[in-house]
Motif scaffolding. Structure first.
Motif, PDB file in Angstrom:
ATOM      1  N   LEU A  80       0.829  -1.213   0.000  1.00 18.81           N
ATOM      2  CA  LEU A  80       0.000   0.000   0.000  1.00 18.81           C
ATOM      3  C   LEU A  80       0.859   1.257   0.000  1.00 18.81           C
ATOM      4  O   LEU A  80       0.538   2.247  -0.664  1.00 18.81           O
ATOM      5  N   LYS A  81       1.972   1.229   0.738  1.00 19.78           N
ATOM      6  CA  LYS A  81       2.889   2.377   0.753  1.00 19.78           C
ATOM      7  C   LYS A  81       3.465   2.628  -0.642  1.00 19.78           C
ATOM      8  O   LYS A  81       3.554   3.767  -1.093  1.00 19.78           O
ATOM      9  N   THR A 141       0.720   4.031  -2.882  1.00 20.12           N
ATOM     10  CA  THR A 141       0.452   5.412  -2.494  1.00 20.12           C
ATOM     11  C   THR A 141       1.552   6.343  -2.994  1.00 20.12           C
ATOM     12  O   THR A 141       1.280   7.427  -3.516  1.00 20.12           O
ATOM     13  N   LYS A 142       2.796   5.894  -2.863  1.00 17.27           N
ATOM     14  CA  LYS A 142       3.929   6.700  -3.317  1.00 17.27           C
ATOM     15  C   LYS A 142       3.869   6.910  -4.838  1.00 17.27           C
ATOM     16  O   LYS A 142       4.104   8.016  -5.333  1.00 17.27           O
ATOM     17  N   ASN A 177       1.163   6.777  -6.742  1.00 15.09           N
ATOM     18  CA  ASN A 177       0.024   7.665  -7.030  1.00 15.09           C
ATOM     19  C   ASN A 177       0.362   9.115  -6.725  1.00 15.09           C
ATOM     20  O   ASN A 177       0.010  10.018  -7.482  1.00 15.09           O
ATOM     21  N   LYS A 178       1.058   9.327  -5.635  1.00 10.77           N
ATOM     22  CA  LYS A 178       1.469  10.678  -5.260  1.00 10.77           C
ATOM     23  C   LYS A 178       2.389  11.262  -6.332  1.00 10.77           C
ATOM     24  O   LYS A 178       2.222  12.412  -6.754  1.00 10.77           O
TER      25      LYS A 178
END
Length: 142
Positions: free
Chosen positions: A59-60, A63-64, A66-67
């Motif tokens: 998930l990290k 998320t990274k 996507n960011k």
């Protein structure tokens, strides 16, 4: 009382060859970065990652990514807006082809430029594309 919305209306800007010439260093810098951003966004968009809700490390990473994608997207669109505000008409982002409105003998034309060219040397009729480019010297002969 009637509410009005702010609409961003893009007005055509008309340029002389000399005016465009003075803009080219800035246009080339922003356009070059925008082309790079476009390629990076294409690459990031092509990556498929499975998301496992119970896998925190996964998930990290997602998320990274996507960011990063959204950060690059924001910069990409800000650059497009900046080029348009400068008066550029982006014709082909991948090839780095940009036109600028101009007028010759009362008729609208495009001053045509491609990334890598050192100066404005070509123009074309509004309805013609890049393949219809003609040397600027031909304008002076009329």
């Amino acid at each position: 009382m009637t509410a009005t919305k702010n609409k961003r209306v893009s007005k055509k800007k008309y340029f002389s060859v000399k005016q465009v010439q003075s803009l080219l260093p800035r246009v080339e810098s922003v356009l070059s970065r925008t082309i790079t951003l476009n390629k990076a966004l294409d690459l990031l968009s092509s990556i498929e990652i499975e998301v496992y809700e119970d896998d925190y490390d996964n998930l990290k990473k997602v998320t990274k990514m996507n960011k990063q994608f959204h950060k690059l997207s924001f910069e990409f669109y800000a650059n497009i807006e900046q080029l348009e505000e400068l008066g550029c008409v982006i014709k082909d982002l991948e090839s780095g082809i940009v036109d600028f409105y101009s007028v010759h003998e009362g008729k609208e034309i495009f001053l045509c430029w491609k990334i890598g060219e050192k100066k404005i040397e070509f123009y074309h009729e509004i309805d013609d594309g890049y393949v219809g480019r003609k040397p600027l010297q031909s304008l002076r002969k009329h």
